[in-house]
Structure formats: structure tokens, C-alpha cells
Design a protein around this motif. Sequence first.
Motif, short mmCIF file in Angstrom:
data_model
loop_
_atom_site.label_atom_id
_atom_site.label_comp_id
_atom_site.label_asym_id
_atom_site.label_seq_id
_atom_site.Cartn_x
_atom_site.Cartn_y
_atom_site.Cartn_z
N THR A 1 2.55 17.03 -13.88
CA THR A 1 3.68 17.83 -14.35
C THR A 1 4.97 17.03 -14.31
OG1 THR A 1 2.64 19.88 -13.61
CG2 THR A 1 5.01 19.94 -13.99
N GLU A 2 5.19 16.28 -13.22
CA GLU A 2 6.41 15.48 -13.13
C GLU A 2 6.40 14.39 -14.20
OE1 GLU A 2 4.71 16.50 -10.23
OE2 GLU A 2 6.28 18.05 -10.18
N PHE A 3 5.22 13.83 -14.51
CA PHE A 3 5.13 12.82 -15.56
C PHE A 3 5.58 13.41 -16.90
CE2 PHE A 3 3.09 10.57 -19.02
CZ PHE A 3 3.21 9.23 -18.67
N ARG A 4 5.06 14.59 -17.24
CA ARG A 4 5.43 15.22 -18.52
C ARG A 4 6.90 15.59 -18.55
NH1 ARG A 4 0.41 17.85 -17.59
NH2 ARG A 4 1.48 19.79 -17.02
N LEU A 5 7.43 15.99 -17.41
CA LEU A 5 8.84 16.35 -17.34
C LEU A 5 9.72 15.12 -17.57
CD1 LEU A 5 10.90 18.59 -16.75
CD2 LEU A 5 10.60 18.13 -14.32
N LEU A 6 9.39 14.01 -16.91
CA LEU A 6 10.15 12.77 -17.12
C LEU A 6 10.01 12.30 -18.56
CD1 LEU A 6 11.82 10.39 -16.07
CD2 LEU A 6 9.68 9.29 -15.38
N GLU A 7 8.82 12.41 -19.11
CA GLU A 7 8.57 12.00 -20.50
C GLU A 7 9.48 12.76 -21.46
OE1 GLU A 7 4.72 11.53 -23.52
OE2 GLU A 7 4.60 12.81 -21.74
N ALA A 8 9.57 14.07 -21.27
CA ALA A 8 10.42 14.89 -22.14
C ALA A 8 11.88 14.50 -22.02
CB ALA A 8 10.24 16.37 -21.80
N LEU A 9 12.34 14.23 -20.80
CA LEU A 9 13.76 13.91 -20.59
C LEU A 9 14.12 12.51 -21.06
CD1 LEU A 9 14.13 15.42 -17.01
CD2 LEU A 9 15.25 16.30 -19.07
N ILE A 10 13.29 11.52 -20.74
CA ILE A 10 13.63 10.13 -21.06
C ILE A 10 13.46 9.83 -22.55
CG2 ILE A 10 11.34 9.06 -20.76
CD1 ILE A 10 12.70 6.82 -19.22
N GLU A 11 12.71 10.68 -23.23
CA GLU A 11 12.48 10.49 -24.66
C GLU A 11 13.77 10.64 -25.46
OE1 GLU A 11 8.67 11.79 -26.95
OE2 GLU A 11 10.08 13.45 -26.93
N ARG A 12 14.67 11.51 -24.98
CA ARG A 12 15.93 11.76 -25.69
C ARG A 12 17.08 11.72 -24.69
NH1 ARG A 12 13.97 16.72 -29.70
NH2 ARG A 12 12.36 15.54 -30.77
N PRO A 13 17.46 10.53 -24.23
CA PRO A 13 18.54 10.43 -23.25
C PRO A 13 19.83 11.07 -23.78
CG PRO A 13 17.39 8.34 -23.47
CD PRO A 13 16.90 9.22 -24.58
N GLY A 14 20.50 11.80 -22.92
CA GLY A 14 21.75 12.44 -23.30
C GLY A 14 21.59 13.86 -23.79
N VAL B 1 12.16 23.56 -9.39
CA VAL B 1 11.31 23.01 -8.33
C VAL B 1 10.75 21.65 -8.73
CG1 VAL B 1 9.14 23.33 -7.07
CG2 VAL B 1 10.72 25.26 -7.36
N HIS B 2 10.25 21.54 -9.97
CA HIS B 2 9.63 20.28 -10.40
C HIS B 2 10.68 19.21 -10.68
CE1 HIS B 2 5.36 21.27 -10.51
NE2 HIS B 2 5.74 22.50 -10.84
N VAL B 3 11.87 19.58 -11.12
CA VAL B 3 12.94 18.59 -11.25
C VAL B 3 13.28 18.01 -9.87
CG1 VAL B 3 15.40 18.26 -11.76
CG2 VAL B 3 13.96 19.49 -13.38
N GLY B 4 13.31 18.87 -8.86
CA GLY B 4 13.55 18.39 -7.49
C GLY B 4 12.47 17.42 -7.05
N ARG B 5 11.21 17.72 -7.35
CA ARG B 5 10.11 16.82 -6.99
C ARG B 5 10.21 15.50 -7.76
NH1 ARG B 5 5.01 21.10 -7.14
NH2 ARG B 5 5.64 22.33 -5.31
N LEU B 6 10.59 15.58 -9.04
CA LEU B 6 10.72 14.37 -9.85
C LEU B 6 11.82 13.48 -9.29
CD1 LEU B 6 10.11 12.66 -12.36
CD2 LEU B 6 11.65 14.15 -13.66
N ARG B 7 12.95 14.08 -8.95
CA ARG B 7 14.04 13.30 -8.37
C ARG B 7 13.61 12.60 -7.08
NH1 ARG B 7 18.69 17.74 -9.80
NH2 ARG B 7 19.86 16.43 -11.27
N LYS B 8 12.88 13.29 -6.25
CA LYS B 8 12.43 12.73 -4.99
C LYS B 8 11.48 11.55 -5.23
CE LYS B 8 11.94 15.65 -1.77
NZ LYS B 8 11.48 16.76 -0.87
N ALA B 9 10.69 11.64 -6.32
CA ALA B 9 9.71 10.60 -6.60
C ALA B 9 10.34 9.35 -7.21
CB ALA B 9 8.64 11.14 -7.55
N ILE B 10 11.39 9.50 -8.01
CA ILE B 10 11.91 8.35 -8.74
C ILE B 10 13.12 7.70 -8.07
CG2 ILE B 10 11.07 9.25 -10.95
CD1 ILE B 10 13.93 9.92 -11.69
N ASN B 11 13.77 8.41 -7.14
CA ASN B 11 15.00 7.88 -6.55
C ASN B 11 14.75 7.35 -5.13
OD1 ASN B 11 16.60 8.61 -8.79
ND2 ASN B 11 16.75 10.70 -8.03
N GLY B 12 14.95 6.04 -4.98
CA GLY B 12 14.85 5.44 -3.66
C GLY B 12 16.21 5.43 -2.98
N PRO B 13 16.28 4.91 -1.76
CA PRO B 13 17.55 4.83 -1.04
C PRO B 13 18.60 4.06 -1.84
CG PRO B 13 15.72 4.32 0.42
CD PRO B 13 15.16 4.37 -0.96
#
Length: 244
Positions: free
Chosen positions: A160-173, A199-211
Motif C-alpha cells: 500500500t505504501e508503495f502504491r501511495l508513493l507511486e501515485a505521489l511521485i508520479e506527479r510532483p507538485g 494512517v498510510h501517509v504516516g507510515r510512508l513518511r516513517k519508511a522513507i525519512n531517515g534522521p
Amino acid sequence: MSTAPRILIVEDEEPLMLLLRYNLEAEGYAVEGVARGDDAELRLHETTPDLVLLDWMLPGLSGIELCRRLRQRKETQRLPVIMLTARGEESERVRGLATGADDYVVKPFSVPELLARVRALLRRAAPARITSRLEAGDVSLDRETKRVRRGERELHLGPTEFRLLEALIERPGRVFSRAQLLDAVWGLDADIDDRTVDVHVGRLRKAINGPRERDPIRTVRGAGYSFDETFAVADSGRSVRRGQ
């Protein structure tokens, strides 16, 4: 549901609708069918596909009138439209193209030829919809291998997080409403609410953002979410790039 290119078929001949849907889905497209012109207009106000296959003669509202109305709306001015019709006369083809159709196919037609026209039009109109790799800044997503990287680090995302990132990064802005993300990631028939997106945006952020890494996902209060179009420039000194 994947974020494969979405095609809306507007056709009242059921056998042809089934034929088109079968062949387009076999090519990997996400397909929706509507039999009436007025119903198609309502659907297009709710969500915008990547391409429309539009019959000329329809109940409720003709295809040629619907095409004219699409070109009058800012949201659908550049929406690729292929007109399907039994009218083969040159004057009718000119009329169809003059109303804003991008291509014109006369019935009966070759399905492989139609599929080739669909691919060509999508390639010109929205190359990001058919490329296998998407990149912005130091984030890259590969549709074929289902892998996501940030710099040298491989990210481990759930489906789910993969599909969510795919949708967002496909059309930046572009700002996606929660309803639009529900449609793109879970599908219209999913029995879930807007809170699920948060909820899934929160999980995606946690997965892609490091310190100390910048968060590329922007929350737009009262509107939804977007992948920050300045992320690539600010983080890597280059604009958003889409590879093959």
C-alpha cells in the motif's frame, strides 16, 4: 490497485465495450466503462483518467458534444481523447478533430492498431505513466522490480505504501485529495474512509525519512497531500527526472 494508466471507455455497444476492456486490461491498463454520454460527463467531473475512448453516437449526450465540453474545462483541456465512430467521411473526421479529439478511429477497426494509437498518445501526453522508473531528488521507485531507494539506502515499503508513493511521485507538485488517493491506491469500491489515507501517509513518511532527512511529502491543510515539486532541486540540484 496499481497506478497503471487509467482509461475511460464511453461506448454504448456492449460487445465492443467488452472487447475493448478485455484487450486494454490485458495490456496492463486500468479500465472503466460508461455507456451514456451524460454519465461519462459526471464521472469525468469526479476524477480524470489518463485517456478517454469516446464513441461519437451516445445516449444522453453525444460524444462530439462531450468532447467539446471537456476542452472547455481547465481540468480536462489536455485530456487525451480518441474518438470512435462509424462515420468515415473526411468531413466528419475533420469535424471530430476540430472539436478537440486527439485521434479518430473508424469502426470496424483493428484492435492492435487501436492499442498502438493508445500507447502513442499516452507516450506523448503523459510519459510518466508508462515509464518503469520514477525519480525525484534522492528518491527512486522502480515499478518493475517494486524497489524503492533513497540515496544509497534501500527502503522497505508495504504494497500500500508503495502504491501511495507511486501515485505521489508520479506527479510532483500536484495536490491529491484524500478521495483521489483512495481512488488511485485502493480503488473506488474499497470500503474505507479518508482516515485510512492519513494512517498510510504516516507510515510512508516513517519508511522513507531517515534522521535529519527532509520530508518530501507535503501536507496541504484542507486539501490533501503532494510530493514536493521543489524536493529534487533543493536536495540534489536537479529537476525531477523520469528514467526508462
